[in-house]
Design an enzyme around this catalytic site. Structure first.
Site, PDB file in Angstrom:
ATOM      1  N   ASN A   7     -17.864 -30.871  46.585  1.00 40.67           N
ATOM      2  CA  ASN A   7     -18.870 -31.602  45.815  1.00 40.67           C
ATOM      3  C   ASN A   7     -18.198 -32.835  45.207  1.00 40.67           C
ATOM      4  O   ASN A   7     -17.545 -32.760  44.176  1.00 40.67           O
ATOM      5  CB  ASN A   7     -19.414 -30.666  44.725  1.00 40.67           C
ATOM      6  N   ARG A  61     -21.861 -31.405  49.447  1.00 40.12           N
ATOM      7  CA  ARG A  61     -23.043 -31.729  48.652  1.00 40.12           C
ATOM      8  C   ARG A  61     -23.281 -33.238  48.743  1.00 40.12           C
ATOM      9  O   ARG A  61     -22.376 -34.033  48.487  1.00 40.12           O
ATOM     10  CB  ARG A  61     -22.822 -31.340  47.195  1.00 40.12           C
ATOM     11  N   HIS A 150     -31.350 -31.970  42.181  1.00 44.68           N
ATOM     12  CA  HIS A 150     -31.025 -30.590  41.764  1.00 44.68           C
ATOM     13  C   HIS A 150     -31.717 -29.561  42.657  1.00 44.68           C
ATOM     14  O   HIS A 150     -31.873 -28.408  42.262  1.00 44.68           O
ATOM     15  CB  HIS A 150     -31.478 -30.299  40.305  1.00 44.68           C
ATOM     16  N   ARG A 211     -28.556 -39.520  29.655  1.00 42.52           N
ATOM     17  CA  ARG A 211     -29.649 -40.278  30.294  1.00 42.52           C
ATOM     18  C   ARG A 211     -30.937 -40.122  29.496  1.00 42.52           C
ATOM     19  O   ARG A 211     -31.237 -39.029  29.004  1.00 42.52           O
ATOM     20  CB  ARG A 211     -29.891 -39.749  31.711  1.00 42.52           C
ATOM     21  N   GLU A 304     -28.362 -21.563  30.538  1.00 40.21           N
ATOM     22  CA  GLU A 304     -27.666 -20.283  30.636  1.00 40.21           C
ATOM     23  C   GLU A 304     -27.002 -19.862  29.333  1.00 40.21           C
ATOM     24  O   GLU A 304     -26.801 -18.671  29.087  1.00 40.21           O
ATOM     25  CB  GLU A 304     -26.573 -20.369  31.729  1.00 40.21           C
ATOM     26  N   GLU A 359     -24.901 -23.437  42.850  1.00 38.54           N
ATOM     27  CA  GLU A 359     -25.207 -24.429  43.894  1.00 38.54           C
ATOM     28  C   GLU A 359     -24.226 -24.333  45.054  1.00 38.54           C
ATOM     29  O   GLU A 359     -24.603 -24.502  46.210  1.00 38.54           O
ATOM     30  CB  GLU A 359     -25.167 -25.841  43.290  1.00 38.54           C
TER      31      GLU A 359
END
Ligand code: ADP
Length: 588
Positions: A7, A61, A150, A211, A304, A359
């Site tokens: 990734n 990814r 995502h 963001r 989480e 992921e």
């Protein structure tokens, strides 16, 4: 199967070596990027570490696949060029991914490389969700639409939630909330993404670490006119200095923000309030868009770990059927072993679940699945096709009536199926309209009479016979047989044999099918392309691989001795394979 997942992000390269069969991580790590270590260098360094490991495939990814990629793909030059096309919409993410792919392809040249896209899961967004309300010509010209990101995480947690709830994913309306440094919401309807909060870029939607998420475009005009020097500066302002960080004036990290809020910091409190409020608005919006919701799922670093944010987000949603169990919420702990925790009460109509996202595992699964499909395509799956001319099988009693008490079937030629042979004896079929002479007996004798003809033969005879699997003659059509020693009127026995494939168990395993499966067979490449549906698979140790069709079907497909075709089946495992097939023998 060992899959190395790479990734390459804008500031780091994360990697995991995953044993796909057992779904466990063998090793993992992160390399921070710097002026001296770019993505290519970092990937080459990490591959050095794995030089003694067996790596079956590499899963990469890739953030932006636009509307080009709906699924994971094997990477070749054309795929690299397509990924390159999306660089303008993901200038921080696609370039390092491309650099990482190229570096790893150089080091692991003999290993398949698979690209898995953050956007792919959202390829199913309906038009109403993917369009911005701007001039459509302009939108098309600049590829301005909502793509969503995502996707790998939303898909993974939706699958885990369905598994936990013990319900098929395609019956559920889920709202998945990936709340990390980047944050997005997704409406997963019957397993497909139908709404998501990120848009053309990952800037739209929820409040994130740094963001802004949703903002009135008017604010952008205002800042451009009265504050920033240029667009790049504005880009940095909204991507790196806004969100939790901008609101709090402190940090993008929720842990620090929660601590500051607890000691009374107003900016920290404000950032938490705006963050949670925005997520709550999206839950309401998506429940409305789907006409209801069956479960809400929280994941990502915040989802989480932060019980207090979960509580803020889900409170006062009782009208939707969500009733948080504060005790469960406080004590919810998820990890890669215990992936799911329920945080609502037993009476809650809509369960809320905390799910540990993974992921990398999802990328590894998709890479493994693609490699598996490719491997099965490469396996030799050719099936010879035999055209069965009209023929009959007789029992001892009927044979004696037609050919005499002392007669025995006389061997004419061996058939392809072991132990079976055609006989010298022939019979006349007497129908209500016509007779058909010279129909050959196949040996050895059986316990039941079975006369197999084609549809055209039925028409000629004037008898309507059912399509049956071989051996199922009960209540089939009557027929009169004429032999040299007598005439027999059978009450049943005439069938139109259903097309089928004989397979040895070894072949069945190779094809991934089992006895009585129905498969589809597409014969292509000959004079005429044709698909045979409902082809029955028959598996026995006594069989040799062969597909049997009757003369009508062979004529329809215009099969001749040179016919070579693709035989496609969609098997029980949702597996699609191409099978080379060629006509070889004729039973008569
Ligand atoms: P990314 O989008 O970078 O993958 P993550 O999913 O790792 O982000 O989430 C990072 C966010 O999760 C950070 O804001 C961090 O503060 C938050 N987080 C991580 N652990 C905890 C925790 N124990 N309590 C509260 N927030 C946490």
């Amino acid at each position: 199967m060992n899959i190395l997942v790479i990734n390459c992000g804008s500031s780091s390269v994360k990697y995991q070596l995953i044993d796909c069969l057992h779904e466990v991580t063998v090793t993992e790590g992160v390399t921070e990027l710097s002026a001296n270590v770019d993505a290519a260098v970092a990937v080459k360094q990490l591959l050095q570490k794995f030089r003694n490991e067996i790596i079956d495939a590499v899963g990469h990814r890739v953030v932006h696949g636009g509307d080009t990629f709906r699924d994971a793909v094997l990477i070749d030059a054309a795929v690299l060029a397509k990924i390159q096309e999306w660089v303008p919409l993901a200038p921080l993410h696609n370039p390092p991914a491309l650099a990482g792919i190229e570096a790893s392809q150089t080091v692991l040249a003999d290993v398949p490389h698979v690209a898995v896209f953050d956007t792919a899961f959202h390829a199913t967004l309906p038009r109403r969700a993917s369009h911005y309300a701007i001039d459509t010509t302009l939108a098309e010209k600049h590829r301005i639409r909502r793509y969503g990101f995502h996707g790998t995480s939303h898909q993974f947690v939706a699958l885990e939630a369905a598994r936990y709830l013990g319900r098929p994913l395609n019956e559920l309306r889920l709202i998945t909330l990936h709340l990390g440094n980047g944050a997005s919401a997704c409406a997963v309807e019957m397993g497909s993404s139908t709404e998501t909060s990120m848009g053309m870029t990952p800037l739209e939607g929820l409040v994130m670490g740094s963001r802004s998420g949703d903002i009135d475009a008017g604010v952008i005009f205002k800042l451009l006119r009265d504050e920033v020097k240029n667009v790049d500066e504005l880009d940095k302002l909204l991507n790196l200095r806004s969100g939790i960080k901008g609101l709090s004036g402190l940090s993008h990290d929720i842990r620090e923000i929660e601590a500051a809020a607890a000691s009374g910091h107003d900016g920290a409190r404000l950032s938490i309030a705006v963050f949670a409020h925005r997520v709550k608005k999206y839950i309401g919006a998506y429940a409305a868009a789907m006409g209801g919701v069956d479960a809400v799922i929280l994941t990502g670093g915040i989802g989480e770990n932060s019980a207090s944010l979960r509580q803020r987000i889900l409170q006062r949603l009782e009208f939707l059927g969500i009733q948080v169990d504060e005790d469960n919420n406080q004590h919810a702990e998820v990890d890669h072993q215990n992936k799911v925790a329920l945080i609502t009460t037993d009476n809650s109509r809509v369960p809320a679940l905390v799910v540990k996202t993974n992921e990398e595992l999802m990328i590894a699964r998709q890479a493994a699945c693609l490699i598996g499909q490719q491997a099965s395509l490469k396996t030799d799956l050719s099936i010879p096709i035999a055209v069965s001319a009209r023929h009959l099988h007789l029992d001892k009693h009927t044979f004696a009536l037609l050919f005499g008490d002392d007669a025995e079937p006389t061997h004419h030629a061996d058939l392809s199926q072991p132990g079976q042979f055609s006989c010298k004896e022939k019979v006349t079929l007497v129908g209500t309209r016509n007779t058909i002479e010279g129909v050959r007996l196949l040996g050895p004798l059986r316990s039941k009479n079975q006369i197999e003809v084609s549809r055209t033969d039925e028409y000629l005879l004037g008898i309507d016979a059912p399509v049956r699997d071989s051996g199922r003659v009960k209540d089939s059509a009557p027929i009169t047989l004429k032999g040299p020693k007598g005439i027999v009127k059978l009450k049943e026995g005439l069938i139109c044999a259903r097309r089928h494939i004989h397979m040895h168990p070894d072949d069945a395993e190779r094809f991934g099918v089992k006895n009585k499966d129905e498969v589809e067979v597409a014969i292509t490449g000959g004079p005429r392309d044709l698909i045979f549906c409902d082809v029955l698979v028959r598996v026995s140790h006594g069989y040799r691989l062969e597909m049997h069709i009757d003369t009508d079907e062979a004529n329809a497909a215009e099969l001749d001795r040179q016919s070579i075709g693709e035989l496609v089946y969609s098997g029980v495992n949702d597996r699609l394979a191409s099978i080379r097939c060629a006509k070889t023998t004729n039973q008569n």
